[in-house]
Structures are given as structure tokens and as C-alpha cells.
Scaffold this active site. Sequence first.
Site, PDB file in Angstrom:
ATOM      1  N   ASN A 118      55.555  51.580  -1.754  1.00 30.63           N
ATOM      2  CA  ASN A 118      54.794  51.830  -0.528  1.00 30.63           C
ATOM      3  C   ASN A 118      53.851  50.654  -0.311  1.00 30.63           C
ATOM      4  OD1 ASN A 118      52.762  52.622   1.291  1.00 30.63           O
ATOM      5  ND2 ASN A 118      52.760  54.750   0.612  1.00 30.63           N
ATOM      6  N   CYS A 145      48.589  52.862   7.014  1.00 30.60           N
ATOM      7  CA  CYS A 145      50.052  52.770   6.976  1.00 30.60           C
ATOM      8  C   CYS A 145      50.711  52.699   8.352  1.00 30.60           C
ATOM      9  CB  CYS A 145      50.625  53.943   6.196  1.00 30.60           C
ATOM     10  SG  CYS A 145      49.893  54.138   4.555  1.00 30.60           S
ATOM     11  N   HIS A 201      57.595  54.306   8.045  1.00 31.17           N
ATOM     12  CA  HIS A 201      56.749  53.883   6.938  1.00 31.17           C
ATOM     13  C   HIS A 201      57.402  54.302   5.632  1.00 31.17           C
ATOM     14  CE1 HIS A 201      53.565  53.392   4.144  1.00 31.17           C
ATOM     15  NE2 HIS A 201      53.208  54.673   4.110  1.00 31.17           N
TER      16      HIS A 201
END
Length: 314
Positions: free
Chosen positions: A270, A112, A240
Site C-alpha cells: 500500500n 490515499c 487504491h
Amino acid sequence: MTGSRILAMGHYQPSRIVTNDDIAQLVDTNDEWIRDRVGIVTRRIADGETVADMATAAAGKALANSGLTAADIDLVVVATCTSVDRSPNVACRVAAKLGIAAPGAYDINTACSGFAYALGTVDHAIRAGAARNAIVVGAEKLSDFTDWTDRSTCIIFGDGAGAAVVTAAAEGEPAGVGPVVWGSVPEKSDAVRIEGWRPYIAQEGQAVFRWATTALAPLALQACERAGVDPSELAAFVPHQANARIIDGIAKRLNIPQAIIAKDIVESGNTSAASVPLALSKLIERREVPSGAPVLLFGFGGGLTYAGQVVRCP
């Protein structure tokens, strides 16, 4: 070289939208619970597209927005943790599809935090004179690694890509990409994982939440300090897109009420390494951040790794 700057951004998302009600047909959950738990309303899921396809689409859009041509690019870097193929890497496939001749080309996998890591390495390459114009991409197809029977993870993830064209700053021009702050917490690396030959995403959600909401704000502030930017000057914060509650928790500790807080998590879920460039590209496309304004990027997640820097909005 005095440094580098982002010249243009681009992004790509698959056309298929999966709602919370759709997820509720697969596992025991509901729209209200998902919105409250992670802040997600929809996510995009790729069908036929590969990681390379999405990376190419985002990179092509960024290149078109930059005013440069494929002949101007001498470095391509792709951040991803979901490429199925070991070789050729995604960067080579992106270069081939865009007609970029003989660039340096490599993939980077810090999950990520990948885009911020990749942007840092490209900035270093330009500062060292090893490249002049680069394309940096974050691209993920997390749906390939999602267990659609696991209610704790299948609600979270989506697919997509975001890209930046990065160029050398002109002589005497201030750098538009600040020094990167990066690192990891190896002893907690199992908190988010994709392991084995038939892997599914698994994570220790509470452990990640505690780490993200307590440890990361001071590191993000270090990125501001290294760039010589006071947090009060930030026009936007693009973290993120892990979880709306995590984003809110970090932003509160940064004390930046004047900054736009990117919340692409709501409509995209996500998307791991794609989440920061995807969210930033949308802010720029919607003209929500003025050109030249300082924006704090900060990626974190699998590893546990983290990386962030202040950039000037193109």
C-alpha cells in the site's frame, strides 16, 4: 477549454525489496498469513530517497514519455501525506529539480485518495484556462511513519511514486479526464491516521474494510455515469491498492468481468497517494490497456476521503 487528457505516465520505486519473510524477522507473522490477510508478497522501501526524490523521478519519466519539455509545464501538483518538510512544498522541489520555470506549484493531502483529488483539481485548472500542461504526482515514503513493531500495520505499507502529464484537450476533442466524484466521511476520519510530531500510522482495519467494501462501489459507478461510460466499456479498474480483499470486494460489486483489475498491491504494498498512478503507469508500460480505452481510477482511505474519475488511456 473543452477539457483535459493524460498525455503520459511514469513511476518510480526504490530498489530495496522487503519480503514477507523479512517482515517476519521483525514481528510475529509469516508469509502465508500476510498473503491471505492483505495479498502482499513484497514492498519497496526507500533508504536515502526522500518523497521529493521519488516524486521527481516519476515526474521526470512521465515528462520524457510525453514528448514535452520542462518549458511546456505551467502547473505542478503533488499528492502526499508523508512529506516531512512543511516548506518548501514537494511540488516546488520537483519543479526545481526538473528545471520547470515559474509554474503554479502546490501539494495536496487527502492521503490515499490524493492522486485522484490532484488530477481533479488539475483538470479543473485546465478547463478554466489557468493552466495548459501540468504534472500530477502521487508520492509517499510511508516507511518513515511505520511502526515496525506493530504487526497489524508494518506488513502493509511501501514507498514509491507515480506521475502523469496532463494537457488540454484539442478543440473539438473529447475530454480524456472525466468529471471527478469526490467526498469524505468526516465522522470516521480517525479510522486511518498519522498524528503528532512523532507519528506512526494507525488504523481501525475492520472499520475501513467494512466501509470500503460496502460504500465505495456506488460512488465509483457515479464516476462512470458522469463520464458517460457504461461499466461494461471499462478496459481497466485501478483502485487504491489498500488490500487485495478490498479490491476484489469493490470490483465484484462493480460487475466488470471484462476489465483488468490492477493488483499492484502484490508487489508494491500500500503506497497511499502513489498507489493509483503507480499501478496505472505499470499497466500502460506493459501495454495491457489499449490507447484511448476508458479506465476507472478510484482512491480512498485516510480522512476518510474518496475520489475517482474515468480517464482515457494515453
